[in-house]
Design a protein around this motif. Structure first.
Motif, PDB file in Angstrom:
ATOM      1  N   LEU A 143     -29.673  61.426  11.679  1.00  0.00           N
ATOM      2  CA  LEU A 143     -30.446  61.148  12.892  1.00  0.00           C
ATOM      3  C   LEU A 143     -29.710  61.764  14.075  1.00  0.00           C
ATOM      4  O   LEU A 143     -28.527  61.491  14.282  1.00  0.00           O
ATOM      5  N   GLY A 144     -30.418  62.581  14.856  1.00  0.00           N
ATOM      6  CA  GLY A 144     -29.772  63.347  15.917  1.00  0.00           C
ATOM      7  C   GLY A 144     -29.003  62.510  16.909  1.00  0.00           C
ATOM      8  O   GLY A 144     -27.828  62.783  17.199  1.00  0.00           O
ATOM      9  N   ASN A 145     -29.628  61.473  17.462  1.00  0.00           N
ATOM     10  CA  ASN A 145     -28.949  60.670  18.478  1.00  0.00           C
ATOM     11  C   ASN A 145     -27.889  59.758  17.886  1.00  0.00           C
ATOM     12  O   ASN A 145     -26.929  59.376  18.568  1.00  0.00           O
ATOM     13  N   PHE A 146     -28.034  59.402  16.623  1.00  0.00           N
ATOM     14  CA  PHE A 146     -27.044  58.561  15.943  1.00  0.00           C
ATOM     15  C   PHE A 146     -25.754  59.357  15.727  1.00  0.00           C
ATOM     16  O   PHE A 146     -24.666  58.905  16.091  1.00  0.00           O
ATOM     17  N   SER A 147     -25.871  60.549  15.166  1.00  0.00           N
ATOM     18  CA  SER A 147     -24.681  61.379  14.934  1.00  0.00           C
ATOM     19  C   SER A 147     -24.053  61.853  16.239  1.00  0.00           C
ATOM     20  O   SER A 147     -22.863  62.154  16.285  1.00  0.00           O
ATOM     21  N   SER A 148     -24.868  61.927  17.305  1.00  0.00           N
ATOM     22  CA  SER A 148     -24.351  62.297  18.632  1.00  0.00           C
ATOM     23  C   SER A 148     -23.733  61.102  19.354  1.00  0.00           C
ATOM     24  O   SER A 148     -23.234  61.252  20.477  1.00  0.00           O
ATOM     25  N   GLU A 149     -23.785  59.923  18.733  1.00  0.00           N
ATOM     26  CA  GLU A 149     -23.230  58.683  19.282  1.00  0.00           C
ATOM     27  C   GLU A 149     -23.884  58.287  20.603  1.00  0.00           C
ATOM     28  O   GLU A 149     -23.255  57.697  21.484  1.00  0.00           O
ATOM     29  N   ILE A 150     -25.184  58.605  20.714  1.00  0.00           N
ATOM     30  CA  ILE A 150     -25.951  58.217  21.895  1.00  0.00           C
ATOM     31  C   ILE A 150     -26.610  56.856  21.684  1.00  0.00           C
ATOM     32  O   ILE A 150     -26.645  56.011  22.579  1.00  0.00           O
ATOM     33  N   SER A 151     -27.139  56.647  20.481  1.00  0.00           N
ATOM     34  CA  SER A 151     -27.807  55.385  20.150  1.00  0.00           C
ATOM     35  C   SER A 151     -27.764  55.199  18.642  1.00  0.00           C
ATOM     36  O   SER A 151     -27.438  56.124  17.905  1.00  0.00           O
ATOM     37  N   TRP A 152     -28.097  53.988  18.201  1.00  0.00           N
ATOM     38  CA  TRP A 152     -28.184  53.752  16.761  1.00  0.00           C
ATOM     39  C   TRP A 152     -29.551  53.193  16.432  1.00  0.00           C
ATOM     40  O   TRP A 152     -30.242  52.656  17.297  1.00  0.00           O
ATOM     41  N   PRO A 153     -30.009  53.331  15.182  1.00  0.00           N
ATOM     42  CA  PRO A 153     -31.417  53.080  14.850  1.00  0.00           C
ATOM     43  C   PRO A 153     -31.873  51.660  15.170  1.00  0.00           C
ATOM     44  O   PRO A 153     -31.220  50.682  14.815  1.00  0.00           O
ATOM     45  N   TRP A 154     -33.034  51.588  15.820  1.00  0.00           N
ATOM     46  CA  TRP A 154     -33.577  50.294  16.241  1.00  0.00           C
ATOM     47  C   TRP A 154     -33.818  49.350  15.058  1.00  0.00           C
ATOM     48  O   TRP A 154     -33.631  48.137  15.183  1.00  0.00           O
ATOM     49  N   ASP A 155     -34.213  49.884  13.894  1.00  0.00           N
ATOM     50  CA  ASP A 155     -34.518  49.014  12.755  1.00  0.00           C
ATOM     51  C   ASP A 155     -33.247  48.407  12.156  1.00  0.00           C
ATOM     52  O   ASP A 155     -33.273  47.289  11.634  1.00  0.00           O
ATOM     53  N   TYR A 156     -32.127  49.114  12.270  1.00  0.00           N
ATOM     54  CA  TYR A 156     -30.858  48.531  11.829  1.00  0.00           C
ATOM     55  C   TYR A 156     -30.317  47.547  12.867  1.00  0.00           C
ATOM     56  O   TYR A 156     -29.564  46.636  12.521  1.00  0.00           O
ATOM     57  N   GLN A 157     -30.699  47.720  14.124  1.00  0.00           N
ATOM     58  CA  GLN A 157     -30.319  46.740  15.139  1.00  0.00           C
ATOM     59  C   GLN A 157     -30.946  45.381  14.826  1.00  0.00           C
ATOM     60  O   GLN A 157     -30.323  44.331  15.049  1.00  0.00           O
ATOM     61  N   ILE A 158     -32.179  45.398  14.308  1.00  0.00           N
ATOM     62  CA  ILE A 158     -32.838  44.142  13.918  1.00  0.00           C
ATOM     63  C   ILE A 158     -31.997  43.418  12.872  1.00  0.00           C
ATOM     64  O   ILE A 158     -31.743  42.211  12.975  1.00  0.00           O
ATOM     65  N   GLU A 159     -31.572  44.150  11.869  1.00  0.00           N
ATOM     66  CA  GLU A 159     -30.736  43.585  10.809  1.00  0.00           C
ATOM     67  C   GLU A 159     -29.472  42.962  11.395  1.00  0.00           C
ATOM     68  O   GLU A 159     -29.085  41.845  11.035  1.00  0.00           O
ATOM     69  N   TYR A 160     -28.835  43.680  12.304  1.00  0.00           N
ATOM     70  CA  TYR A 160     -27.596  43.196  12.917  1.00  0.00           C
ATOM     71  C   TYR A 160     -27.843  41.922  13.728  1.00  0.00           C
ATOM     72  O   TYR A 160     -27.080  40.947  13.628  1.00  0.00           O
ATOM     73  N   ILE A 161     -28.909  41.904  14.508  1.00  0.00           N
ATOM     74  CA  ILE A 161     -29.214  40.749  15.369  1.00  0.00           C
ATOM     75  C   ILE A 161     -29.469  39.498  14.530  1.00  0.00           C
ATOM     76  O   ILE A 161     -28.890  38.432  14.777  1.00  0.00           O
ATOM     77  N   ILE A 162     -30.337  39.621  13.526  1.00  0.00           N
ATOM     78  CA  ILE A 162     -30.711  38.455  12.720  1.00  0.00           C
ATOM     79  C   ILE A 162     -29.522  37.954  11.902  1.00  0.00           C
ATOM     80  O   ILE A 162     -29.331  36.747  11.729  1.00  0.00           O
ATOM     81  N   ASN A 163     -28.695  38.855  11.430  1.00  0.00           N
ATOM     82  CA  ASN A 163     -27.545  38.445  10.611  1.00  0.00           C
ATOM     83  C   ASN A 163     -26.361  37.959  11.437  1.00  0.00           C
ATOM     84  O   ASN A 163     -25.453  37.327  10.897  1.00  0.00           O
ATOM     85  N   THR A 164     -26.364  38.247  12.741  1.00  0.00           N
ATOM     86  CA  THR A 164     -25.224  37.892  13.593  1.00  0.00           C
ATOM     87  C   THR A 164     -25.457  36.633  14.415  1.00  0.00           C
ATOM     88  O   THR A 164     -24.512  35.901  14.718  1.00  0.00           O
ATOM     89  N   THR A 165     -26.711  36.377  14.779  1.00  0.00           N
ATOM     90  CA  THR A 165     -26.990  35.238  15.651  1.00  0.00           C
ATOM     91  C   THR A 165     -26.505  33.925  15.042  1.00  0.00           C
ATOM     92  O   THR A 165     -26.510  33.752  13.818  1.00  0.00           O
ATOM     93  N   LYS A 166     -26.106  33.008  15.910  1.00  0.00           N
ATOM     94  CA  LYS A 166     -25.664  31.690  15.465  1.00  0.00           C
ATOM     95  C   LYS A 166     -26.824  30.706  15.368  1.00  0.00           C
ATOM     96  O   LYS A 166     -26.648  29.588  14.877  1.00  0.00           O
ATOM     97  N   PHE A 167     -28.006  31.131  15.832  1.00  0.00           N
ATOM     98  CA  PHE A 167     -29.173  30.255  15.752  1.00  0.00           C
ATOM     99  C   PHE A 167     -29.632  30.117  14.304  1.00  0.00           C
ATOM    100  O   PHE A 167     -29.515  31.048  13.496  1.00  0.00           O
ATOM    101  N   LYS A 168     -30.197  28.969  13.971  1.00  0.00           N
ATOM    102  CA  LYS A 168     -30.714  28.708  12.624  1.00  0.00           C
ATOM    103  C   LYS A 168     -32.234  28.823  12.551  1.00  0.00           C
ATOM    104  O   LYS A 168     -32.829  28.720  11.471  1.00  0.00           O
TER     105      LYS A 168
END
Length: 344
Positions: free
Chosen positions: A120-145
């Motif tokens: 992914l162009g912007n990912f390898s350029s370290e500008i941004s990371w994929p929005w769909d993987y951000q979802i995974e990170y948010i749901i797996n990181t939150t302390k809410f149940k």
């Protein structure tokens, strides 16, 4: 897929030299292209394909005299510029996470097996990371149940008290947001992060680091090639004409700028024909000089018809299975026989 008992019997037959001699010709015009994503990296908390399993798969192919083929060689064969040997197998990797280069690449090199990695162009350029993987990170990181969230794209009222419930919700949110523009998807992800009190920066956390251009240049070789996967993992079918074309063209332009020998094949994000890409996207890829396009539709590349434009820009792939029985089924004549029985 086949039932386990039947599969075991057929896999045993596939490994029998006499049976394979009789049935092997069924596989002659069919090439499986395997697709990997994340590689397991326990030190960084990444779950994915097991390095040991990948090594076992490649060892099996080598022992049974399969032919390792690069995606580039496969397409040369479709062009009539190279012969494709019997029992050929191709490997690809999508998205460009760092463990694909640090863990998977050395294993492929160990066996002398080519692999094509789509960045992914912007990912390898370290500008941004994929929005769909951000979802995974948010749901797996939150302390809410649990989650109670609503905007114009999402309405969520779910328990996330277990890993199973979290995985299910991640899939649901991704599927919903794939049906909108990248800007709207990212906006929803940002709102979700705020509500669930998870900080998401433009720089990804340790478990989501990319293959940077510098690292990709160090990996490039006669075995390792990199291709384009758009700039932002955008679902092309839900972008405007201009946005869709820009995602395709810019992702190739930056590969040409950064790498010595990029692979001019487009890998469609998510890649379901008629859902994530269609005739418009195929036209954009074809008209901008790409040699082929990869989908995620399960199936073989059929050498008898894949040279046609309709098939060349929708080359099918199999996800790398989790068991050796399934892997052997897909590599051998067994899967082709199953498809013929079903009339595919």
């Amino acid at each position: 897929m086949l039932k386990p008992v039947l599969r075991k019997a057929l896999v045993k037959a596939a490994n029998n030299s006499l049976t394979s001699k009789v049935m092997g010709p069924l596989r002659r015009c069919h090439v499986p292209v395997f697709m990997l994503h994340r590689m397991e990296d326990s030190e960084r908390g990444v779950k994915g394909h097991s390095p040991d399993f990948l090594r076992t798969c490649l060892s099996y192919l080598k022992e049974k005299n399969y032919n390792f083929l690069s995606l580039d060689q496969l397409i040369q064969g479709l062009d009539g510029k190279a012969s494709i040997p019997d029992k050929s197998v191709v490997f690809t990797i999508d998205d460009g996470f760092i463990e694909q280069a640090t863990i998977a690449v050395p294993i492929f090199e160990e066996f002398g097996c080519p692999v094509s990695i789509f960045l992914l162009g912007n990912f390898s350029s370290e500008i941004s990371w994929p929005w769909d993987y951000q979802i995974e990170y948010i749901i797996n990181t939150t302390k809410f149940k649990s989650i109670d969230f609503k905007n114009d794209k999402l309405e969520l009222k779910h328990s996330i008290s277990s890993q199973f419930k979290r995985r299910k919700l991640i899939r649901y949110i991704r599927d919903r947001l794939k049906k909108t523009s990248t800007e709207n998807a990212q906006s929803s992800v940002n709102q979700l992060a705020v509500q669930l009190q998870v900080e998401v920066n433009s720089k990804p956390p340790e478990s989501y680091l990319p293959i940077t251009w510098e690292f990709a240049r160090r990996c490039e070789s006669s075995l390792i090639q990199f291709g384009p996967h758009t700039m932002d993992h955008s679902i092309l079918a839900f972008q405007s004409n201009e946005q869709s074309e820009t995602e395709v063209i810019k992702s190739w332009d930056i590969l040409e700028k950064e790498l010595a020998n990029p692979l001019n094949v487009m890998c469609y994000p998510t890649g379901r024909l008629g859902v994530d890409f269609g005739e418009r996207e195929i036209g954009i890829v074809r008209d901008n000089g790409f040699r082929a396009g990869l989908s995620v539709t399960p199936g073989f590349v059929d050498l008898r018809k894949a040279g046609s434009e309709d098939n060349r820009y929708n080359l099918q792939r199999f996800g790398l299975p989790d068991t050796m029985d399934e892997f052997i089924q897909l590599c051998s004549w067994v899967e082709v026989a199953k498809e013929k029985i079903r009339g595919k």
